[in-house]
Scaffold this motif. Structure first.
Motif, PDB file in Angstrom:
ATOM      1  N   ILE A   1       0.832  -1.202   0.000  1.00  0.00           N
ATOM      2  CA  ILE A   1       0.000   0.000   0.000  1.00  0.00           C
ATOM      3  C   ILE A   1       0.866   1.251   0.000  1.00  0.00           C
ATOM      4  CG2 ILE A   1      -1.587   1.374   1.432  1.00  0.00           C
ATOM      5  CD1 ILE A   1      -2.902  -1.265   2.254  1.00  0.00           C
ATOM      6  N   SER A   2       1.937   1.234   0.788  1.00  0.00           N
ATOM      7  CA  SER A   2       2.828   2.398   0.826  1.00  0.00           C
ATOM      8  C   SER A   2       3.489   2.618  -0.527  1.00  0.00           C
ATOM      9  CB  SER A   2       3.892   2.219   1.918  1.00  0.00           C
ATOM     10  OG  SER A   2       4.814   1.200   1.576  1.00  0.00           O
ATOM     11  N   LEU A   3       3.789   1.537  -1.255  1.00  0.00           N
ATOM     12  CA  LEU A   3       4.374   1.667  -2.589  1.00  0.00           C
ATOM     13  C   LEU A   3       3.362   2.244  -3.583  1.00  0.00           C
ATOM     14  CD1 LEU A   3       6.429  -1.643  -2.767  1.00  0.00           C
ATOM     15  CD2 LEU A   3       7.359   0.685  -2.806  1.00  0.00           C
ATOM     16  N   VAL A   4       2.096   1.869  -3.442  1.00  0.00           N
ATOM     17  CA  VAL A   4       1.045   2.449  -4.286  1.00  0.00           C
ATOM     18  C   VAL A   4       0.967   3.958  -4.044  1.00  0.00           C
ATOM     19  CG1 VAL A   4      -1.445   2.543  -4.704  1.00  0.00           C
ATOM     20  CG2 VAL A   4      -0.301   0.327  -4.453  1.00  0.00           C
ATOM     21  N   GLY A   5       0.979   4.354  -2.770  1.00  0.00           N
ATOM     22  CA  GLY A   5       0.947   5.779  -2.444  1.00  0.00           C
ATOM     23  C   GLY A   5       2.144   6.520  -2.994  1.00  0.00           C
ATOM     24  N   TYR A   6       3.326   5.905  -2.880  1.00  0.00           N
ATOM     25  CA  TYR A   6       4.549   6.514  -3.400  1.00  0.00           C
ATOM     26  C   TYR A   6       4.467   6.701  -4.915  1.00  0.00           C
ATOM     27  CZ  TYR A   6       9.291   6.446  -5.313  1.00  0.00           C
ATOM     28  OH  TYR A   6      10.421   6.710  -6.027  1.00  0.00           O
ATOM     29  N   ALA A   7       4.000   5.666  -5.636  1.00  0.00           N
ATOM     30  CA  ALA A   7       3.890   5.762  -7.091  1.00  0.00           C
ATOM     31  C   ALA A   7       2.886   6.841  -7.492  1.00  0.00           C
ATOM     32  CB  ALA A   7       3.474   4.401  -7.661  1.00  0.00           C
ATOM     33  N   LEU A   8       1.776   6.929  -6.772  1.00  0.00           N
ATOM     34  CA  LEU A   8       0.769   7.942  -7.074  1.00  0.00           C
ATOM     35  C   LEU A   8       1.330   9.348  -6.879  1.00  0.00           C
ATOM     36  CD1 LEU A   8      -2.198   8.627  -7.736  1.00  0.00           C
ATOM     37  CD2 LEU A   8      -2.670   8.483  -5.286  1.00  0.00           C
TER      38      LEU A   8
ATOM     39  N   MET B   1       3.181   6.747   6.742  1.00  0.00           N
ATOM     40  CA  MET B   1       4.523   7.005   7.262  1.00  0.00           C
ATOM     41  C   MET B   1       5.589   6.431   6.326  1.00  0.00           C
ATOM     42  SD  MET B   1       3.496   6.036  11.182  1.00  0.00           S
ATOM     43  CE  MET B   1       5.142   6.028  11.862  1.00  0.00           C
ATOM     44  N   LEU B   2       5.360   5.200   5.853  1.00  0.00           N
ATOM     45  CA  LEU B   2       6.301   4.588   4.915  1.00  0.00           C
ATOM     46  C   LEU B   2       6.322   5.334   3.589  1.00  0.00           C
ATOM     47  CD1 LEU B   2       5.776   0.752   5.437  1.00  0.00           C
ATOM     48  CD2 LEU B   2       7.833   2.078   5.925  1.00  0.00           C
ATOM     49  N   CYS B   3       5.149   5.744   3.123  1.00  0.00           N
ATOM     50  CA  CYS B   3       5.050   6.492   1.873  1.00  0.00           C
ATOM     51  C   CYS B   3       5.855   7.790   1.966  1.00  0.00           C
ATOM     52  CB  CYS B   3       3.590   6.783   1.565  1.00  0.00           C
ATOM     53  SG  CYS B   3       3.320   7.723   0.047  1.00  0.00           S
ATOM     54  N   ASN B   4       5.806   8.441   3.100  1.00  0.00           N
ATOM     55  CA  ASN B   4       6.563   9.669   3.314  1.00  0.00           C
ATOM     56  C   ASN B   4       8.064   9.414   3.204  1.00  0.00           C
ATOM     57  OD1 ASN B   4       6.561  12.515   4.007  1.00  0.00           O
ATOM     58  ND2 ASN B   4       7.367  11.906   6.001  1.00  0.00           N
TER      59      ASN B   4
END
Length: 333
Positions: free
Chosen positions: A63-70, A128-131
């Motif tokens: 999920i954090s990787l999806v947020g990062y890509a977005l 937090m991970l996405c950040n």
């Protein structure tokens, strides 16, 4: 049978607490050594604590990787958000994907017990991970995470094996607590309201909410086990009473301050839980109790940085807004 069964609930409870503690310390020590934050102070600990249901830890990272890509390939192409806006976007994406995962796990995969681990990692940790992914890159975030989470999990497992054999803590979570869907929904609303309150106020009136999930979890505690409100209030007061004079002699900032507050909070909440059980047979705790155990540290951190007026005002707004959604849900369940 000699010793604890590894599938026993008491063993799982002690594992989550001990793996979380080891993970928090590992994440902090890595930051002090490399100046690289792997999902903030708490992410490694919460992911390690959730490894008794490993699929949830894996989904959280995805999920954090999806947020990062977005953020990188869509949002940053359209406009340049401020750092706190990036964090807020990561939180929103994490909540949306976490809700989708709950639906898939329950309705498609037929998983009945996604619960405790999701309540720990499904709301705040993806953001937090996405950040960290956005600020530091994928490799610098995920490689140390892939090392520290299993290491903390192994250490937590060995410590829990020793603890349940020699001196079990007997921290249990009440069987009639809210379902994971309700807890996730209330926590998600709390996070979104906290983002709104903190982003829409400015200047000397920039309000804080004592943490992103605090308002929602306080309402959950009020409906399901009001003892937690007393435990959290006492732990917050003692944490401030201990830390304020200590900080005058040893000034600390940022992660240094927060790690001390977290350790104080975890010790004080867990200690009160053990005392309650010893003298009244009231059982608190459980895997989901880890979130409650850190709330005093999060509230104390905002109080120390922003004062009572700005933190109390923001918490009041977040509680009022969250109650509109939480009260019907918790009252119905």
């Amino acid at each position: 049978m000699i010793g604890p069964s590894l599938g026993d609930y008491p063993f799982i409870v002690e594992y989550t607490y001990l793996a979380f503690l080891v993970g928090v310390l590992l994440g902090y020590l890595y930051f002090r050594q490399r100046q690289i934050s792997v999902g903030g102070t708490l992410a490694v600990g919460y992911l390690a604590a959730s490894l008794y249901q490993p699929v949830n830890a894996v989904v959280t990272v995805l999920i954090s990787l999806v947020g990062y890509a977005l953020i990188r390939y869509v949002i940053l192409k359209a406009f340049l958000p401020r750092p706190r806006q990036v964090f807020g976007i990561g939180l929103a994406v994490g909540i949306a994907c976490g809700a989708a995962w709950l639906a898939v796990a329950h309705w498609v995969l037929g998983m009945e017990q996604t619960g405790d681990a999701v309540t720990l990692v499904g709301v705040i940790v993806p953001g937090m991970l996405c950040n960290s992914l956005t600020k530091q890159g994928v490799a610098r975030t995920l490689i140390p995470l892939a090392v520290m989470v299993p290491l903390a999990g192994l250490a937590g497992f060995l410590l829990a094996l020793l603890s349940t054999t020699v001196a079990p803590m007997d921290l249990q979570y009440p069987a009639d607590g809210p379902g994971v869907e309700v807890l996730f929904a209330v926590s998600a609303v709390s996070v979104l309201l906290a983002v709104v309150v903190q982003e829409t106020t400015s200047g000397s009136w920039t309000l804080r909410t004592g943490g992103y999930v605090t308002a929602g979890l306080l309402l959950v505690a009020a409906f399901t086990d009001p003892w937690y409100l007393a435990v959290i209030a006492v732990a917050t007061a003692i944490t401030l009473a201990v830390y304020v004079p200590f900080s005058r002699a040893v000034p600390l900032f940022g992660k240094d301050r927060f790690i001390i507050l977290c350790l104080l909070s975890l010790f004080l909440v867990t200690g009160q839980e053990l005392l309650l059980y010893a003298f009244t047979d009231i059982r608190l705790g459980g895997p989901a109790g880890l979130v409650f155990a850190i709330l005093p540290a999060i509230m104390a951190n905002d109080l120390l940085q922003y004062g009572l007026r700005r933190t109390g005002g923001g918490m009041g707004l977040a509680l009022a807004g969250c109650a509109v959604v939480a009260v019907p849900l918790l009252g119905f369940t």
